[in-house]
Scaffold this motif. Structure first.
Motif, PDB file in Angstrom:
ATOM      1  N   VAL A 174      -2.625  -1.073 -27.944  1.00 19.61           N
ATOM      2  CA  VAL A 174      -3.118  -0.304 -27.440  1.00 19.61           C
ATOM      3  C   VAL A 174      -3.665   0.640 -27.127  1.00 19.61           C
ATOM      4  N   VAL A 175      -3.183   1.412 -28.612  1.00 18.12           N
ATOM      5  CA  VAL A 175      -3.057   3.077 -28.604  1.00 18.12           C
ATOM      6  C   VAL A 175      -4.992   3.489 -28.461  1.00 18.12           C
ATOM      7  N   ASN A 176      -4.557   4.874 -27.483  1.00 20.10           N
ATOM      8  CA  ASN A 176      -6.007   4.856 -26.881  1.00 20.10           C
ATOM      9  C   ASN A 176      -6.527   4.260 -26.053  1.00 20.10           C
ATOM     10  N   LYS A 177      -5.763   3.549 -25.543  1.00 24.57           N
ATOM     11  CA  LYS A 177      -7.121   2.405 -24.341  1.00 24.57           C
ATOM     12  C   LYS A 177      -5.954   3.581 -23.045  1.00 24.57           C
ATOM     13  N   PRO A 178      -6.446   4.236 -21.684  1.00 20.62           N
ATOM     14  CA  PRO A 178      -5.855   4.521 -20.698  1.00 20.62           C
ATOM     15  C   PRO A 178      -5.594   3.596 -20.200  1.00 20.62           C
ATOM     16  N   GLU A 179      -5.571   2.512 -19.363  1.00 20.74           N
ATOM     17  CA  GLU A 179      -5.482   1.948 -18.735  1.00 20.74           C
ATOM     18  C   GLU A 179      -4.117   0.708 -19.309  1.00 20.74           C
ATOM     19  N   LYS A 180      -3.423   0.654 -21.127  1.00 17.22           N
ATOM     20  CA  LYS A 180      -2.689  -0.172 -21.447  1.00 17.22           C
ATOM     21  C   LYS A 180      -1.652   1.332 -21.183  1.00 17.22           C
ATOM     22  N   VAL A 181      -2.001   2.325 -20.893  1.00 17.93           N
ATOM     23  CA  VAL A 181      -0.708   3.988 -21.409  1.00 17.93           C
ATOM     24  C   VAL A 181       1.146   3.262 -21.457  1.00 17.93           C
ATOM     25  N   GLY A 182       0.933   2.587 -19.838  1.00 17.24           N
ATOM     26  CA  GLY A 182       2.689   2.314 -19.715  1.00 17.24           C
ATOM     27  C   GLY A 182       3.112   1.421 -21.320  1.00 17.24           C
ATOM     28  N   ILE A 183       1.975   0.343 -21.480  1.00 12.36           N
ATOM     29  CA  ILE A 183       2.780  -0.633 -22.926  1.00 12.36           C
ATOM     30  C   ILE A 183       2.593  -0.067 -24.080  1.00 12.36           C
ATOM     31  N   PHE A 184       1.434   0.935 -23.934  1.00  8.46           N
ATOM     32  CA  PHE A 184       2.190   1.929 -24.954  1.00  8.46           C
ATOM     33  C   PHE A 184       2.998   2.527 -24.729  1.00  8.46           C
ATOM     34  N   ASN A 185       3.087   3.282 -23.973  1.00  7.36           N
ATOM     35  CA  ASN A 185       4.436   4.781 -23.891  1.00  7.36           C
ATOM     36  C   ASN A 185       5.766   3.684 -24.145  1.00  7.36           C
ATOM     37  N   ASN A 186       5.994   1.914 -23.593  1.00  4.44           N
ATOM     38  CA  ASN A 186       7.107   2.026 -23.871  1.00  4.44           C
ATOM     39  C   ASN A 186       7.861   1.395 -24.738  1.00  4.44           C
ATOM     40  N   ALA A 187       6.296   0.580 -25.976  1.00  8.54           N
ATOM     41  CA  ALA A 187       6.644   0.220 -27.083  1.00  8.54           C
ATOM     42  C   ALA A 187       6.606   0.727 -28.618  1.00  8.54           C
ATOM     43  N   ALA A 188       5.614   1.706 -27.511  1.00 11.85           N
ATOM     44  CA  ALA A 188       6.162   3.283 -28.816  1.00 11.85           C
ATOM     45  C   ALA A 188       7.567   3.486 -29.499  1.00 11.85           C
ATOM     46  N   GLN A 189       8.383   3.919 -27.060  1.00 11.59           N
ATOM     47  CA  GLN A 189       9.706   3.623 -26.546  1.00 11.59           C
ATOM     48  C   GLN A 189      10.904   3.158 -28.140  1.00 11.59           C
ATOM     49  N   VAL A 190      10.479   1.713 -27.554  1.00 13.23           N
ATOM     50  CA  VAL A 190      11.304   0.435 -28.591  1.00 13.23           C
ATOM     51  C   VAL A 190      11.457   0.597 -29.854  1.00 13.23           C
ATOM     52  N   TRP A 191      10.206   1.007 -31.175  1.00 16.68           N
ATOM     53  CA  TRP A 191       9.604   1.469 -31.847  1.00 16.68           C
ATOM     54  C   TRP A 191      10.464   2.892 -32.702  1.00 16.68           C
ATOM     55  N   ASN A 192      10.366   3.988 -31.678  1.00 14.89           N
ATOM     56  CA  ASN A 192      10.034   5.660 -31.826  1.00 14.89           C
ATOM     57  C   ASN A 192      12.145   4.726 -32.267  1.00 14.89           C
ATOM     58  N   HIS A 193      12.987   4.876 -31.429  1.00 11.25           N
ATOM     59  CA  HIS A 193      13.767   4.777 -30.901  1.00 11.25           C
ATOM     60  C   HIS A 193      15.007   3.745 -32.081  1.00 11.25           C
ATOM     61  N   THR A 194      14.834   2.261 -31.990  1.00  5.19           N
ATOM     62  CA  THR A 194      14.984   1.840 -32.897  1.00  5.19           C
ATOM     63  C   THR A 194      15.182   2.003 -34.597  1.00  5.19           C
ATOM     64  N   PHE A 195      14.106   3.030 -35.145  1.00  9.28           N
ATOM     65  CA  PHE A 195      13.848   3.699 -36.231  1.00  9.28           C
ATOM     66  C   PHE A 195      14.489   4.736 -36.557  1.00  9.28           C
ATOM     67  N   TYR A 196      15.294   5.682 -35.200  1.00 12.01           N
ATOM     68  CA  TYR A 196      15.369   6.611 -35.029  1.00 12.01           C
ATOM     69  C   TYR A 196      17.077   6.009 -35.557  1.00 12.01           C
ATOM     70  N   TRP A 197      17.604   5.320 -35.062  1.00  8.23           N
ATOM     71  CA  TRP A 197      19.549   5.016 -35.022  1.00  8.23           C
ATOM     72  C   TRP A 197      19.272   4.706 -36.406  1.00  8.23           C
ATOM     73  N   ASN A 198      18.299   4.115 -37.619  1.00  2.47           N
ATOM     74  CA  ASN A 198      18.622   4.451 -38.584  1.00  2.47           C
ATOM     75  C   ASN A 198      18.723   5.313 -38.987  1.00  2.47           C
ATOM     76  N   CYS A 199      17.970   6.493 -38.613  1.00  5.14           N
ATOM     77  CA  CYS A 199      17.226   7.589 -39.873  1.00  5.14           C
ATOM     78  C   CYS A 199      19.207   8.215 -39.669  1.00  5.14           C
ATOM     79  N   MET A 200      20.084   7.977 -38.973  1.00  2.00           N
ATOM     80  CA  MET A 200      21.704   8.358 -38.957  1.00  2.00           C
ATOM     81  C   MET A 200      22.493   7.408 -39.823  1.00  2.00           C
TER      82      MET A 200
END
Ligand code: MN
Length: 198
Positions: free
Chosen positions: A60-86
């Motif tokens: 969904v990256v760079n698909k304006p009509e899917k930006v809500g999916i991108f934002n939520n999916a990326a935030q799920v991934w980013n946060h899981t990654f961040y917890w493991n960084c500490m």
């Protein structure tokens, strides 16, 4: 197959006194959980419903009509990654392959630390600072809001969340103090080394 909220890799109070159980409780239990819930609502009964998180983000990256999916999916991934960084007892200078790679690509650990901190400090508004691998070289980047190295063909090695919800309860407006503590007392260099190797 819905996307699930992965368990935290430590107890909610494990990062005290640097990140309080109160912050982790809201950040993991409310913010991260909400991204998971929103994502599942957005993808249910769609062609993405059975895909992995990584595939959803790239689809969904760079698909304006899917930006809500991108934002939520990326935030799920980013946060899981961040917890493991500490981790408890983390931070300070690294050892292993990442240590020599940092010296090779940045000149010194201090130069890396200054550049990483500066990226976090100068991300205007919400976002993330990253150490990534791109074309065999280490690089420091910053992304706004949910944006993630996965969307740019980069391999994420380390991140720090600089959304205010990550630090405001513990550090109020002092983002620089949070970034100092992150590097000094929290970074899980074992995870960074594993990412570099993997
Ligand atoms: Mn966050």
């Amino acid at each position: 197959m819905a996307i699930t909220l992965p368990a935290l890799p430590y107890e909610a109070n494990a990062l005290e006194p640097y990140i309080s159980a109160n912050t982790l409780g809201f950040h993991y239990g409310k913010h991260h959980q909400t991204y998971v819930t929103n994502l599942n609502n957005l993808i249910k009964e769609s062609e993405l419903a059975d895909e992995s998180l990584e595939k959803i983000i790239v689809a969904v990256v760079n698909k304006p009509e899917k930006v809500g999916i991108f934002n939520n999916a990326a935030q799920v991934w980013n946060h899981t990654f961040y917890w493991n960084c500490m981790k408890k007892g983390g931070g300070g200078a690294p050892s292993g392959a990442i240590a020599s790679k940092i010296t090779e690509d940045f000149g010194s650990f201090e130069a890396f630390a200054d550049a990483f901190k500066n990226a976090g400090l100068t991300q205007f508004g919400s976002g993330w600072a990253w150490l990534v691998l791109e074309g065999g070289k280490l690089k420091i980047t910053k992304t706004a809001n949910a944006d993630t190295p996965l969307a740019h063909g980069q391999k994420a090695l380390l991140t720090v969340d600089v959304w205010e919800h990550a630090y405001y309860l513990d550090y109020q407006n002092k983002r620089a103090d949070y970034l100092d503590i992150f590097l000094k007392s929290l970074v899980n260099w074992d995870f960074v080394n594993a990412n570099l190797k993997g």
